[in-house]
Design an enzyme around this catalytic site. Sequence first.
Site: not given
Length: 346
Positions: A47-49, A52, A79
């Site tokens: 989910s950190k895409d 970012a 992340t």
Amino acid sequence: MESKINAYSNILDLIGNTPLVKLNRITESLTGNYYAKVEAFNPGHSSKDRIAAYIIEEAERRGILKENSTIIETTSGNTGFSLAMVSIVKGYKCVLAVSSKSSKDKIDMLRSMGAKVYVCPAHVSADDPRSYYQVAKRLSDEIQGSIYINQYFNNLNIEAHYRTTGPEIWEQTNGHITHLVACSGTGGTISGTARYLKEKNPKIRIIGVDAYGSVLKKYHETGEFDRDEIYPYRIEGLGKNLIPDATDFDVIDQFIKVSDEDSAHTAREISRTEGIFVGYTSGAVMQAIKKLNQKGEFDKNSQVVVIFPDHGSRYMSKIYSDQWMSDQGFFDHKNAENKQRVEFVK
């Protein structure tokens, strides 16, 4: 005449619009209907895409990032990987301060993506100069032309999920969602998603998952930051020893805590029963679902969405390693069926 090539312009175009998958076997004994938002379908496998790409592109829009700028961040791994991926595509350098609690797999992947990695001791206070928070701050002061993402105290973390994850879940459930259950670390995922869903329907229950050894649950309930709550735990990307600004406690209805051991076994159970190869925090959120069932949180009409944040490949040396599980004392006679399944033919 030249035929049109149907291709994405780069890997970042694949971020978001992850699938919602019904959970079947692992939920057979539970009350309600359960759906997983499988964030491993993002190109960086987490989910950190979302944050970012969103935070970096917002910095570009504001003119903060220049050619040859350096991206600096504090990360438990996901992340950092996403930032390294975005930095490659956009031509920035990437420097990451990582907790020693992060799996070796994650650290190796960060290095493989061209990032400079500083591994910092996990079990020190947030204001200790050796902590990954303080190391990242120091590096941002020392490296000219750098930008510190600071996901724990960056409201763009919330905004990224408000603009993407929340609307996706609302549309995928046709507005029928009754509960969102998600892990809380920085708090950006649960806060942004919840903020959007609560605007659509204030009756949707938002439940955050916290770790034993973290301060979030008690702070939510009392407003008190209790240092006595803090002690070492193994789950990465879940819970905190500080209060992140990127957590909107007002949109979260309750927190529930889960243990390292139960979360590890439940992650392995998801992989075995649903065929979805998930990470440690996915096990944590599913373990929370089991505990909430015991407390009578759900009924037969409940439409529950859980967020599975990342992919199991990042935990091969941890929860998917029988040796690591044994070293933690996580294998006993009750869990014998999880032990080594490989036989060598001589």
